[in-house]
Design a protein around this motif. Structure first.
Motif: not given
Length: 123
Positions: A85-91, A9-17, A116-123
Motif C-alpha cells: 500500500s505504498l504512498k507518494p510520501e514513502d518516496t 528499490g524502484g519505481l512503483v505506482q501508489a498502492g503497489g508493493s 541505500g536504494t531509491q524507492v519512488t512512488v507515483s500517483s
C-alpha cells in the motif's frame, strides 16, 4: 566488520508493493539488530522499522504500521522490508543498518550502513 548491500528499490505506482532486501557479510550477523531508515530530499534521516537480535521483536514508525513488515533470515544473512500500500510520501532513499546496541529508533545507535536504494512512488 559488517558490510550491507540493499536491493529491491524502484519505481512503483501508489498502492503497489515493493520488497527491499539487505544482504550482509560478517561472521556474527545473527547477533545484530537490523533497521531500515529512509531519507527524502530536504529531510532528515527517518526511522522506518527494526528487528532485534534477541527475540525478533519488531518496531515500526507510526506512518508505516500495517503496511510495512520487517523480517530476517539469518541463514541467508538477509533482512527484508516488505512494503505494501505504498504512498507518494514513502518516496525516499532507503538504508539498511546494523547495530549490536540498543535503542533501535535512533540512527546514531547503528554502527554499519548500506549505500541505500531509491524507492519512488507515483500517483
Amino acid at each position: 566488520q559488517v558490510q550491507l548491500v540493499e536491493s529491491g528499490g524502484g519505481l512503483v505506482q501508489a498502492g503497489g508493493s515493493l520488497r527491499l532486501s539487505c544482504t550482509a557479510s560478517g561472521r556474527t550477523f545473527s547477533n545484530y539488530g537490523m533497521g531500515w531508515f529512509r531519507q527524502a530530499p530536504g529531510k532528515e534521516r527517518e526511522f522506518v522499522a527494526a528487528i532485534n537480535w534477541i527475540d525478533d521483536n519488531t518496531y515500526y514508525v507510526d506512518s508505516v504500521k500495517g503496511r510495512f513488515t520487517i523480517s530476517r533470515d539469518n541463514a541467508k544473512n538477509t533482512v527484508y522490508l516488505q512494503m505494501n500500500s505504498l504512498k507518494p510520501e514513502d518516496t525516499a532513499v532507503y538504508y539498511c543498518a546494523a547495530t549490536r546496541g540498543s535503542g533501535y529508533y535512533n540512527p546514531y545507535n547503528y554502527q554499519y550502513w548500506g549505500q541505500g536504494t531509491q524507492v519512488t512512488v507515483s500517483s
